[in-house]
Design a protein around this motif. Sequence first.
Motif, PDB file in Angstrom:
ATOM      1  N   PHE A 189       3.022   3.671  16.688  1.00 45.31           N
ATOM      2  CA  PHE A 189       2.690   2.523  17.521  1.00 45.31           C
ATOM      3  C   PHE A 189       2.891   1.219  16.741  1.00 45.31           C
ATOM      4  O   PHE A 189       3.418   0.233  17.272  1.00 45.31           O
ATOM      5  N   GLY A 190       2.481   1.225  15.474  1.00 43.51           N
ATOM      6  CA  GLY A 190       2.607   0.029  14.650  1.00 43.51           C
ATOM      7  C   GLY A 190       4.045  -0.359  14.363  1.00 43.51           C
ATOM      8  O   GLY A 190       4.317  -1.509  14.000  1.00 43.51           O
ATOM      9  N   GLN A 191       4.970   0.588  14.512  1.00 45.62           N
ATOM     10  CA  GLN A 191       6.385   0.310  14.248  1.00 45.62           C
ATOM     11  C   GLN A 191       7.157  -0.059  15.499  1.00 45.62           C
ATOM     12  O   GLN A 191       8.367  -0.311  15.426  1.00 45.62           O
ATOM     13  N   THR A 192       6.489  -0.107  16.651  1.00 53.34           N
ATOM     14  CA  THR A 192       7.182  -0.508  17.870  1.00 53.34           C
ATOM     15  C   THR A 192       7.593  -1.974  17.772  1.00 53.34           C
ATOM     16  O   THR A 192       6.980  -2.773  17.047  1.00 53.34           O
ATOM     17  N   GLU A 193       8.598  -2.330  18.520  1.00 55.70           N
ATOM     18  CA  GLU A 193       9.192  -3.664  18.388  1.00 55.70           C
ATOM     19  C   GLU A 193       8.190  -4.775  18.701  1.00 55.70           C
ATOM     20  O   GLU A 193       8.103  -5.773  17.977  1.00 55.70           O
ATOM     21  N   TRP A 194       7.427  -4.603  19.783  1.00 60.15           N
ATOM     22  CA  TRP A 194       6.543  -5.709  20.176  1.00 60.15           C
ATOM     23  C   TRP A 194       5.383  -5.893  19.206  1.00 60.15           C
ATOM     24  O   TRP A 194       4.917  -7.016  18.977  1.00 60.15           O
ATOM     25  N   VAL A 195       4.925  -4.791  18.567  1.00 59.30           N
ATOM     26  CA  VAL A 195       3.874  -4.927  17.555  1.00 59.30           C
ATOM     27  C   VAL A 195       4.428  -5.609  16.314  1.00 59.30           C
ATOM     28  O   VAL A 195       3.755  -6.461  15.709  1.00 59.30           O
ATOM     29  N   ARG A 196       5.649  -5.267  15.919  1.00 59.31           N
ATOM     30  CA  ARG A 196       6.267  -5.931  14.771  1.00 59.31           C
ATOM     31  C   ARG A 196       6.445  -7.427  15.041  1.00 59.31           C
ATOM     32  O   ARG A 196       6.257  -8.253  14.149  1.00 59.31           O
ATOM     33  N   GLU A 197       6.782  -7.767  16.263  1.00 63.62           N
ATOM     34  CA  GLU A 197       6.937  -9.181  16.608  1.00 63.62           C
ATOM     35  C   GLU A 197       5.598  -9.918  16.522  1.00 63.62           C
ATOM     36  O   GLU A 197       5.533 -11.075  16.077  1.00 63.62           O
ATOM     37  N   LEU A 198       4.519  -9.256  16.970  1.00 64.01           N
ATOM     38  CA  LEU A 198       3.196  -9.865  16.850  1.00 64.01           C
ATOM     39  C   LEU A 198       2.873 -10.174  15.393  1.00 64.01           C
ATOM     40  O   LEU A 198       2.371 -11.253  15.068  1.00 64.01           O
ATOM     41  N   ASN A 199       3.166  -9.224  14.536  1.00 61.69           N
ATOM     42  CA  ASN A 199       2.829  -9.365  13.120  1.00 61.69           C
ATOM     43  C   ASN A 199       3.703 -10.392  12.417  1.00 61.69           C
ATOM     44  O   ASN A 199       3.281 -11.039  11.464  1.00 61.69           O
ATOM     45  N   GLN A 200       4.930 -10.547  12.898  1.00 59.27           N
ATOM     46  CA  GLN A 200       5.884 -11.435  12.231  1.00 59.27           C
ATOM     47  C   GLN A 200       5.879 -12.852  12.788  1.00 59.27           C
ATOM     48  O   GLN A 200       6.515 -13.738  12.212  1.00 59.27           O
ATOM     49  N   ILE A 216     -14.141 -10.165  19.803  1.00 55.63           N
ATOM     50  CA  ILE A 216     -13.533  -8.892  20.205  1.00 55.63           C
ATOM     51  C   ILE A 216     -12.081  -9.086  20.625  1.00 55.63           C
ATOM     52  O   ILE A 216     -11.187  -8.325  20.217  1.00 55.63           O
ATOM     53  N   VAL A 217     -11.813 -10.122  21.438  1.00 59.04           N
ATOM     54  CA  VAL A 217     -10.450 -10.350  21.928  1.00 59.04           C
ATOM     55  C   VAL A 217      -9.501 -10.664  20.774  1.00 59.04           C
ATOM     56  O   VAL A 217      -8.436 -10.047  20.635  1.00 59.04           O
ATOM     57  N   THR A 218      -9.871 -11.618  19.924  1.00 58.20           N
ATOM     58  CA  THR A 218      -8.991 -11.987  18.806  1.00 58.20           C
ATOM     59  C   THR A 218      -8.918 -10.888  17.758  1.00 58.20           C
ATOM     60  O   THR A 218      -7.864 -10.651  17.164  1.00 58.20           O
ATOM     61  N   GLY A 219     -10.053 -10.201  17.546  1.00 55.76           N
ATOM     62  CA  GLY A 219     -10.056  -9.093  16.590  1.00 55.76           C
ATOM     63  C   GLY A 219      -9.153  -7.958  17.040  1.00 55.76           C
ATOM     64  O   GLY A 219      -8.483  -7.319  16.214  1.00 55.76           O
ATOM     65  N   THR A 220      -9.124  -7.696  18.346  1.00 60.86           N
ATOM     66  CA  THR A 220      -8.243  -6.656  18.884  1.00 60.86           C
ATOM     67  C   THR A 220      -6.781  -7.009  18.640  1.00 60.86           C
ATOM     68  O   THR A 220      -5.970  -6.162  18.233  1.00 60.86           O
ATOM     69  N   TYR A 221      -6.436  -8.275  18.886  1.00 55.04           N
ATOM     70  CA  TYR A 221      -5.060  -8.719  18.631  1.00 55.04           C
ATOM     71  C   TYR A 221      -4.692  -8.503  17.167  1.00 55.04           C
ATOM     72  O   TYR A 221      -3.615  -7.961  16.844  1.00 55.04           O
ATOM     73  N   MET A 222      -5.567  -8.928  16.274  1.00 59.21           N
ATOM     74  CA  MET A 222      -5.274  -8.817  14.843  1.00 59.21           C
ATOM     75  C   MET A 222      -5.180  -7.355  14.411  1.00 59.21           C
ATOM     76  O   MET A 222      -4.349  -6.993  13.573  1.00 59.21           O
ATOM     77  N   ALA A 223      -6.031  -6.498  14.987  1.00 63.35           N
ATOM     78  CA  ALA A 223      -6.005  -5.082  14.644  1.00 63.35           C
ATOM     79  C   ALA A 223      -4.715  -4.428  15.120  1.00 63.35           C
ATOM     80  O   ALA A 223      -4.117  -3.604  14.410  1.00 63.35           O
TER      81      ALA A 223
END
Length: 225
Positions: free
Chosen positions: A19-30, A89-96
Amino acid sequence: MSISINSLIPAVQAPLERFGQTEWVRELNQTAWLFALVETIHLISLVVLGGAVLVLNLRLLGLVLGDVPEQVIERNTRPWLRAGVIGTIVTGTYMAVATVVTLLPNAAFLVKMVALVAAILLSTAVARRLRLGQSDNPAGSRLLAGSAVALWLAALILFAATRTIAAGALLVGLAGLALLLAGIAVRRDGGNWTALLRSPQRLGAFSSTLAWVTVAAAGRWIGFS
């Protein structure tokens, strides 16, 4: 010893890493500016939440605002408490979600999550008992508070048992000692620490405060574990 989500539930590692390697999660992190904005809101939410909790808890412990009725403080801090919980909770979920791969083996993250649930439940129990007074259900309140305290103690044990972050548990203990000494100092009858915590409401306020201190301490140790 280091206990993390990975070590407790090994089966979640592979699917969450995929899940962490999916494109949209990588975009969130980058997306640096968006992550920085969310983290800022997260910290502000924690400040709002911590302020609302501390004002009420310190009043119940007799340390501040002694001339203001407890019910008035609970009523005035209630919307800030709720806003802080929602924002955290909302922002923490995004960051997690954005950093799920690095958080899975992180012992401090597990401590923070367990302590966060405990702190929210404890704060809710304290405010609910104060708001409803004698109309509250004693059995329900005791169950809620007891479950929260058990979770918090579990988080504290995990904190102390993990070598790389054990100093955080010491800070929580020092915060508890400071609260006790301050409470004893302001008591006009010279009561000792057992008298200070004899009231269920004061005990709840004391435990709730330390649960939030545990959340804050664990959050700061995430980068070191």
